[in-house]
Design an enzyme around this catalytic site. Sequence first.
Site, short mmCIF file in Angstrom:
data_model
loop_
_atom_site.label_atom_id
_atom_site.label_comp_id
_atom_site.label_asym_id
_atom_site.label_seq_id
_atom_site.Cartn_x
_atom_site.Cartn_y
_atom_site.Cartn_z
CG PHE A 124 -0.34 0.55 2.46
CD1 PHE A 124 0.46 -0.24 3.26
CD2 PHE A 124 -0.55 1.87 2.84
CE1 PHE A 124 1.04 0.27 4.42
CE2 PHE A 124 0.02 2.38 3.99
CZ PHE A 124 0.83 1.59 4.78
CE LYS A 125 5.45 1.34 4.62
NZ LYS A 125 4.86 0.02 4.99
CG ASP A 126 3.71 0.94 -4.63
OD1 ASP A 126 4.87 1.33 -4.41
OD2 ASP A 126 3.44 -0.24 -5.00
#
Length: 483
Positions: A124-126
């Site tokens: 999810f860091k993208d």
Amino acid sequence: MNYLSTRGDTTPRKFCDILLEGLAPDGGLYLPARYPQIDAATLGHWRQLHAQHGYAALAFEILSLYIDDIPAADLKALCEKTYTAEVFGTPETVPLKKLRDASTGSARTDFYLQALSNGPTLAFKDMAMQLLGNLFEYELQRRGEQLNILGATSGDTGSAAEYAMRGKQGIRVFMLSPHGRMSAFQQAQMFSLMDANIHNIAIEGVFDDCQDIVKAVSNDLAFKRRYKIGTVNSINWARLLAQVVYYFAGYFQATQSNDDKVSFTVPSGNFGNVCAGHVARQMGLPIDQLVVATNENDVLDEFFRTGVYRVRGSADTHETSSPSMDISKASNFERFVFDLVGRDGARTKALFHDALAKDGRFDLSGDAAFAQVHQRYGFVSGKSTHADRLATIRDVFAKHGVMIDTHTADGVKVAREHLQPGVPMIVLETALPIKFAATIREALGRDPERPAKFDGIEGLPRRVRVLPADVARVQQLMAEACR
Ligand SMILES: *Cc1c(COP(=O)(O)O)cnc(C)c1O
């Protein structure tokens, strides 16, 4: 919108002033001076807008409320460039997958996974980092400046940063990782990048050695100024802000009308992801509960159950099979506590600077504010262990045919303990199983599914320098790269 520090410095700052910074000068974290309030008409408008024009259009609306020092047309273009089906894999960007959770016995509780992990690095860091890359490039060009990003990673953050910054004008990335300690897939993801502005440095040591080097380089003020060293760590406000958007997008997908409520469960480490949920809730998004899920490193679960926040030493920080949640302290937690104590900067400083430095803990259990944690702010929590993780991965695969990663499994396990009849539960899917293949094999006796674009990634040529855990050697490499 102006920004202030959680430790009392109220010097007004604009979004772009704090974009390229880490901590505030007084050691606090930046927050907006207030949370914009979303009325029913606006929420209705956004629901329509999201349905008709998609995620980028919604992102622009939300970001506009917090960013008034980038011209609207430019901000819109940055959102549209970031949130494309090409980068995030689907036209919905963050689609919901419905699992009807048989184990609850309640047919009326809809149970969803929100897919946040279809970006370039499958975590999810993208979602935030891709925007950050475009914002950094934009702002550095506007100022005519350069930035050298120095970071330490044990996996997800480093790869997300590199895939966000690769090929960007005015930016170089120096990413330290513990040599031989990341999963084979994570190593392949990072080290196969051939972009000239990306520098992978594998340190002969553990993650803490990498972090110590980053600290030492950042504390060398002459070096830091000369080489314009910056970071992209999880306390960056722009990252948190970008994450607020998917709470709205999840809500619109799970509900028919703005009278409905939903709950979110968030696999948590540094409290960045769920803090974005807190911001969305403070803006008026109808969130019932925010469920904080931890692994064996249960600093946050302990706080939400007892009111005691106790940071852990390295000796009692566990290495787990959901490694991106292995934390000794939660670096974004101060933001929530600042709100909890009525935005009292002096009190926040006394807790996070004085009490934590002296005792390694503080205790709000007897404080009126602590009662508000649940009642006013909707927070509850739970924890998961390796055995829970395996059981949950097996169960979700057997019942729903869906393979989930180890972090998401911690979320599903804890979410099931907090279901309310009639309130849809959305668990944020924070990574895909391929990133943590060993545990998937342990749980299911088979290899995880692999998205086609990653076929054969382990066999690609690699670009990485192995160095001893030595500050001077890292500085030397950086200086050479900047020539
Ligand atoms: C970073 C990360 C988390 C923890 O997120 P925080 O914002 O630090 O709470 C959870 N799961 C995965 C897969 C991650 O990469």
